[in-house]
Scaffold this motif. Structure first.
Motif, PDB file in Angstrom:
ATOM      1  N   HIS A 215      -3.109 -15.305  14.655  1.00  0.00           N
ATOM      2  CA  HIS A 215      -4.332 -15.271  15.455  1.00  0.00           C
ATOM      3  C   HIS A 215      -4.989 -13.886  15.533  1.00  0.00           C
ATOM      4  CE1 HIS A 215      -3.760 -19.382  16.937  1.00  0.00           C
ATOM      5  NE2 HIS A 215      -2.461 -19.084  17.036  1.00  0.00           N
ATOM      6  N   ARG A 216      -4.262 -12.837  15.213  1.00  0.00           N
ATOM      7  CA  ARG A 216      -4.837 -11.498  15.338  1.00  0.00           C
ATOM      8  C   ARG A 216      -5.624 -11.118  14.091  1.00  0.00           C
ATOM      9  NH1 ARG A 216       0.230  -8.067  17.952  1.00  0.00           N
ATOM     10  NH2 ARG A 216       0.457  -9.334  19.857  1.00  0.00           N
ATOM     11  N   LEU A 217      -6.350  -9.995  14.225  1.00  0.00           N
ATOM     12  CA  LEU A 217      -7.157  -9.485  13.115  1.00  0.00           C
ATOM     13  C   LEU A 217      -6.469  -8.310  12.425  1.00  0.00           C
ATOM     14  CD1 LEU A 217     -10.710  -9.635  14.738  1.00  0.00           C
ATOM     15  CD2 LEU A 217      -9.693 -11.228  13.111  1.00  0.00           C
ATOM     16  N   ASN A 218      -5.188  -8.085  12.687  1.00  0.00           N
ATOM     17  CA  ASN A 218      -4.412  -7.046  11.994  1.00  0.00           C
ATOM     18  C   ASN A 218      -2.966  -7.503  11.944  1.00  0.00           C
ATOM     19  OD1 ASN A 218      -3.068  -6.022  14.547  1.00  0.00           O
ATOM     20  ND2 ASN A 218      -5.220  -5.558  15.002  1.00  0.00           N
ATOM     21  N   ALA A 219      -2.258  -7.006  10.946  1.00  0.00           N
ATOM     22  CA  ALA A 219      -0.867  -7.426  10.760  1.00  0.00           C
ATOM     23  C   ALA A 219      -0.120  -6.350   9.977  1.00  0.00           C
ATOM     24  CB  ALA A 219      -0.800  -8.753  10.035  1.00  0.00           C
ATOM     25  N   THR A 220       1.207  -6.344  10.129  1.00  0.00           N
ATOM     26  CA  THR A 220       2.088  -5.424   9.385  1.00  0.00           C
ATOM     27  C   THR A 220       2.995  -6.251   8.488  1.00  0.00           C
ATOM     28  OG1 THR A 220       2.045  -3.794  11.175  1.00  0.00           O
ATOM     29  CG2 THR A 220       3.857  -3.654   9.583  1.00  0.00           C
ATOM     30  N   ILE A 221       2.931  -5.966   7.167  1.00  0.00           N
ATOM     31  CA  ILE A 221       3.737  -6.681   6.184  1.00  0.00           C
ATOM     32  C   ILE A 221       4.947  -5.790   5.855  1.00  0.00           C
ATOM     33  CG2 ILE A 221       3.717  -7.910   3.998  1.00  0.00           C
ATOM     34  CD1 ILE A 221       1.643  -8.849   6.050  1.00  0.00           C
ATOM     35  N   SER A 222       6.132  -6.353   6.076  1.00  0.00           N
ATOM     36  CA  SER A 222       7.361  -5.569   5.891  1.00  0.00           C
ATOM     37  C   SER A 222       8.216  -6.164   4.783  1.00  0.00           C
ATOM     38  CB  SER A 222       8.152  -5.518   7.207  1.00  0.00           C
ATOM     39  OG  SER A 222       7.370  -4.987   8.248  1.00  0.00           O
ATOM     40  N   ASP A 223       9.386  -5.455   4.542  1.00  0.00           N
ATOM     41  CA  ASP A 223      10.389  -5.892   3.577  1.00  0.00           C
ATOM     42  C   ASP A 223       9.820  -5.983   2.162  1.00  0.00           C
ATOM     43  OD1 ASP A 223      12.170  -6.090   5.684  1.00  0.00           O
ATOM     44  OD2 ASP A 223      11.732  -8.219   6.018  1.00  0.00           O
ATOM     45  N   LEU A 224       9.016  -5.011   1.825  1.00  0.00           N
ATOM     46  CA  LEU A 224       8.497  -4.951   0.462  1.00  0.00           C
ATOM     47  C   LEU A 224       9.507  -4.227  -0.425  1.00  0.00           C
ATOM     48  CD1 LEU A 224       4.782  -4.067   1.263  1.00  0.00           C
ATOM     49  CD2 LEU A 224       5.774  -6.310   0.822  1.00  0.00           C
ATOM     50  N   ILE A 225       9.410  -4.497  -1.697  1.00  0.00           N
ATOM     51  CA  ILE A 225      10.370  -3.945  -2.658  1.00  0.00           C
ATOM     52  C   ILE A 225       9.879  -2.587  -3.159  1.00  0.00           C
ATOM     53  CG2 ILE A 225      11.510  -4.308  -4.876  1.00  0.00           C
ATOM     54  CD1 ILE A 225      11.261  -7.305  -4.367  1.00  0.00           C
ATOM     55  N   MET A 226      10.823  -1.645  -3.126  1.00  0.00           N
ATOM     56  CA  MET A 226      10.477  -0.284  -3.533  1.00  0.00           C
ATOM     57  C   MET A 226      10.141  -0.251  -5.016  1.00  0.00           C
ATOM     58  SD  MET A 226      12.809   3.146  -3.207  1.00  0.00           S
ATOM     59  CE  MET A 226      12.956   2.904  -1.460  1.00  0.00           C
ATOM     60  N   GLY A 227       9.073   0.441  -5.278  1.00  0.00           N
ATOM     61  CA  GLY A 227       8.651   0.606  -6.654  1.00  0.00           C
ATOM     62  C   GLY A 227       7.662  -0.440  -7.116  1.00  0.00           C
ATOM     63  N   ASN A 228       7.418  -1.508  -6.308  1.00  0.00           N
ATOM     64  CA  ASN A 228       6.465  -2.558  -6.704  1.00  0.00           C
ATOM     65  C   ASN A 228       5.086  -2.260  -6.112  1.00  0.00           C
ATOM     66  OD1 ASN A 228       8.548  -3.794  -8.008  1.00  0.00           O
ATOM     67  ND2 ASN A 228       8.673  -5.554  -6.585  1.00  0.00           N
ATOM     68  N   THR A 229       4.094  -2.829  -6.772  1.00  0.00           N
ATOM     69  CA  THR A 229       2.705  -2.696  -6.317  1.00  0.00           C
ATOM     70  C   THR A 229       2.234  -4.079  -5.875  1.00  0.00           C
ATOM     71  OG1 THR A 229       2.311  -0.862  -7.848  1.00  0.00           O
ATOM     72  CG2 THR A 229       0.390  -1.998  -6.952  1.00  0.00           C
ATOM     73  N   TYR A 230       1.571  -4.120  -4.682  1.00  0.00           N
ATOM     74  CA  TYR A 230       1.211  -5.401  -4.073  1.00  0.00           C
ATOM     75  C   TYR A 230      -0.289  -5.481  -3.812  1.00  0.00           C
ATOM     76  CZ  TYR A 230       6.201  -6.008  -3.127  1.00  0.00           C
ATOM     77  OH  TYR A 230       7.565  -6.141  -3.266  1.00  0.00           O
ATOM     78  N   LYS A 231      -0.759  -6.757  -3.877  1.00  0.00           N
ATOM     79  CA  LYS A 231      -2.109  -7.109  -3.416  1.00  0.00           C
ATOM     80  C   LYS A 231      -1.979  -8.109  -2.273  1.00  0.00           C
ATOM     81  CE  LYS A 231      -4.741  -6.365  -7.668  1.00  0.00           C
ATOM     82  NZ  LYS A 231      -5.666  -6.980  -8.656  1.00  0.00           N
ATOM     83  N   PHE A 232      -3.034  -8.161  -1.444  1.00  0.00           N
ATOM     84  CA  PHE A 232      -3.005  -9.057  -0.275  1.00  0.00           C
ATOM     85  C   PHE A 232      -4.344  -9.805  -0.179  1.00  0.00           C
ATOM     86  CE2 PHE A 232      -0.285  -5.445   0.540  1.00  0.00           C
ATOM     87  CZ  PHE A 232       0.888  -6.034   0.989  1.00  0.00           C
ATOM     88  N   ARG A 233      -4.271 -11.049   0.373  1.00  0.00           N
ATOM     89  CA  ARG A 233      -5.480 -11.836   0.630  1.00  0.00           C
ATOM     90  C   ARG A 233      -5.293 -12.625   1.931  1.00  0.00           C
ATOM     91  NH1 ARG A 233      -5.263 -16.505  -4.098  1.00  0.00           N
ATOM     92  NH2 ARG A 233      -3.468 -17.699  -3.272  1.00  0.00           N
ATOM     93  N   VAL A 234      -6.448 -12.987   2.571  1.00  0.00           N
ATOM     94  CA  VAL A 234      -6.428 -13.651   3.887  1.00  0.00           C
ATOM     95  C   VAL A 234      -7.373 -14.854   3.844  1.00  0.00           C
ATOM     96  CG1 VAL A 234      -6.808 -13.406   6.366  1.00  0.00           C
ATOM     97  CG2 VAL A 234      -5.932 -11.460   5.028  1.00  0.00           C
TER      98      VAL A 234
END
Length: 593
Positions: free
Chosen positions: A428-447
């Motif tokens: 429900h919020r307009l901000n979020a924290t994404i955790s437990d990402l893998i070191m050395g990888n590059t990520y994209k995000f969509r909503v």
């Protein structure tokens, strides 16, 4: 002054003995002069107050002589001669005459005693007929002596007496009509008739009440006409066969023998029209809240109502008239239907239904909401990256699909694989924290945006990428102590006793463990089986089996499995029983084969 003489007693009040003496001389009447032996002083009446003085002694003598003659008729008292005396011009009409004066005319005329025997009432009519006698003089004495005058002949030289007439009864009082009826009002009405009711008059009178006449006339005229042919007995009447829409003036008149009473009229003209029931909209329960429909769906809403006569139904949308090209309205006597073939966003709004009957109306409102999928968030960006974490921020969509936003769906994708995985759902919020990402990888995000209809068709993707950097870490692997897995053989599953049929193969099974791997050996009746082709021995991953192919009569006995390694050995045994088949022919066939 000489003293007042005693009054003379009236002849009708003398003693009875004197009446008998007076009855004897009827056959031979005597002269009037001889019939008066009494002195003058005894017969002279004392004048009463207000009366005339008594006559002289010479005039009183003849009156005394006539007294016996008057006494001879017992039915006629002496007072009956009063009318004759009243008829004389010398006597006043209003003065009471004494007995001596009543007999004076008879003595002066020298009439024989026989004529004086005639009742004095006989002279009453003649005296009344005299022009000198007043017509209104009272004659009570004459009326009292009327029966005696009828029984005897009238005296000579006198007129025949007239028979008295019976008194005329007074005329009956005139009959009067009743007072006006009371409390006239309309009880009921419809399109062709009017029912009225009233109360009976307060004053009815002796003539009674014959009935009521009901009269009507149209408003603006005075042409009153009766609507009932016969008088109405009850206080209620239904005026039928009227024209719908006419305004009638109505009045009621009470009728009896005295005539018509004053009318009672309704204060206002009555409109000939069905009585109106107040209209009422019966809005269904599911329409009392917001009614939500998806874009493209068909809308068919039926709203019942009541009212009499048929109410006039009207619809408004947001206070304005409906667009009949988009919305169809069909109304009956009992309900109204709102129909939209394919709903659009513009059909949303507040619809108001109004039903009206004459001056009464009722309204009901319903909120129609046409919704669709929302648009994507307006923007999504990476606010910060640290360690194994990424902070995201985004803004609400410009189009919410005509309904509130219920949440957001956040996804991530590794640049190496490109596969999307959901990180947050119904967020429900307009901000979020994404955790437990893998070191050395590059990520994209969509909503994605979410509302009652579902997720937005398209997401909003971040323009930048988030790379999880490697850090300098001194890794020392832990020291592990080598474990001793050596173990003496041990059977985890024992052999079970079995029964077999001649000619049908059977298996014996057991399981064993041990380290190092134990050696398996099968025995029959304490004899090693070895490599006998009639037996098949298998041991795989600790599962040991012995297959006996088509056992015969001599294959029964005790079978033993022995497991042995450097640490020890283990033994397990079972009993096998071989039975004859039920069909001996089948056994022979099996042996022949």
């Amino acid at each position: 002054m000489p003293s007042k003489p005693a009054p003379i007693k009236k002849a009708g009040k003398k003693e009875p003995a004197k009446k008998e003496e007076a009855a004897e001389p009827e056959a031979a009447p005597a002269p009037a002069e001889e019939a008066a032996p009494a002195p003058v002083e005894e017969v002279a009446p004392a004048p009463a107050e207000g009366e005339a003085a008594p006559a002289p002694a010479a005039e009183a003598a003849p009156a005394d002589a006539a007294a016996p003659a008057a006494e001879e008729t017992p039915e006629a008292p002496a007072e009956a001669a009063a009318p004759a005396a009243e008829g004389s011009p010398e006597a006043p009409a209003d003065a009471p005459a004494p007995a001596a004066e009543e007999a004076a005319p008879a003595a002066e005329e020298g009439a024989p005693a026989a004529e004086s025997e005639a009742p004095a009432e006989a002279a009453a009519p003649a005296a009344e007929g005299s022009p000198e006698a007043p017509a209104d003089a009272p004659a009570p004495a004459a009326e009292e002596g009327a029966p005696a005058a009828e029984s005897e002949a009238p005296a000579e030289g006198e007129a025949a007496p007239e028979e008295p007439k019976a008194p005329t009864p007074p005329p009956p009082p005139p009959k009067e009509p009743t007072s006006a009826p009371l409390e006239l009002f309309v009880e009921d009405k419809n399109d062709t008739s009017v029912a009225i009711i009233w109360s009976q008059p307060e004053v009815i009178g002796a003539a009674g009440l014959d009935g009521y006449a009901i009269e009507v006339c149209k408003e603006g005229t005075e042409d009153w006409k009766a609507v009932n042919e016969d008088l109405q007995k009850s206080c209620r009447y239904v005026i039928k066969n009227q024209v719908t829409g006419d305004r009638l003036k109505i009045r009621v008149v009470a009728v009896n023998e005295g005539g018509r009473s004053p009318p009672v009229t309704l204060p206002e003209p009555v409109l000939v029209k069905e009585v109106a029931d107040r209209p009422k909209v019966r809005l269904p329960r599911f329409l009392r809240q917001r009614y939500v429909v998806h874009v493209g769906d068909k809308i068919n809403l039926t709203i019942p109502f009541t009212g009499k006569p048929k109410p006039v139904v009207s619809w408004l949308k947001n206070g304005e008239a409906l667009d009949t090209k988009r919305v169809n309205i069909r109304s009956t006597d009992r309900d109204s239907i709102l129909f939209i073939r394919a709903a659009e966003r513009d059909d949303s709004g507040v619809y108001e239904m109004c039903v009206k009957v004459e001056d009464f109306e009722d309204k009901a409102s319903l909120i129609l909401q046409i919704v669709e999928l929302p648009g994507p968030p307006d923007s999504v960006k990476i606010a910060d990256t640290w360690g194994f974490n990424v902070a995201l921020e985004w803004t609400p969509p410009k189009d919410n699909g005509n309904t509130e936003i219920t949440g957001y769906l956040v996804q991530k994708a590794d640049k190496k694989t490109g596969d999307w995985f959901t990180v947050l759902d119904h967020y429900h919020r307009l901000n979020a924290t994404i955790s437990d990402l893998i070191m050395g990888n590059t990520y994209k995000f969509r909503v994605f945006t979410e509302n009652k209809c579902g997720l937005s068709e398209d997401p909003t993707m971040t323009k930048e990428e988030a790379t999880i950097l490697k850090t300098d870490i001194d890794y020392k692997p832990p020291e592990y102590k080598e474990r001793d897995f050596t173990e003496a053989p041990k059977f985890t599953t024992n052999l079970s006793d079995r029964a077999a049929t001649i000619g049908y193969s059977t298996k014996l099974l057991c399981s064993v463990r041990g380290s190092p791997k134990p050696k398996i050996q099968w025995l029959k009746n304490q004899m090693i089986i070895g490599d006998d082709p009639r037996y098949r021995q298998i041991c795989v991953q600790g599962i040991c089996s012995l297959e006996i192919r088509k056992p015969g009569n001599f294959d029964g006995g005790v079978y033993t499995c022995k497991a042995k390694n450097t640490l020890g050995e283990a033994i397990v045994s079972c009993k096998l029983e071989v039975k004859q088949p039920i069909n001996p022919d089948a056994d022979k066939n099996a042996e022949s084969k």
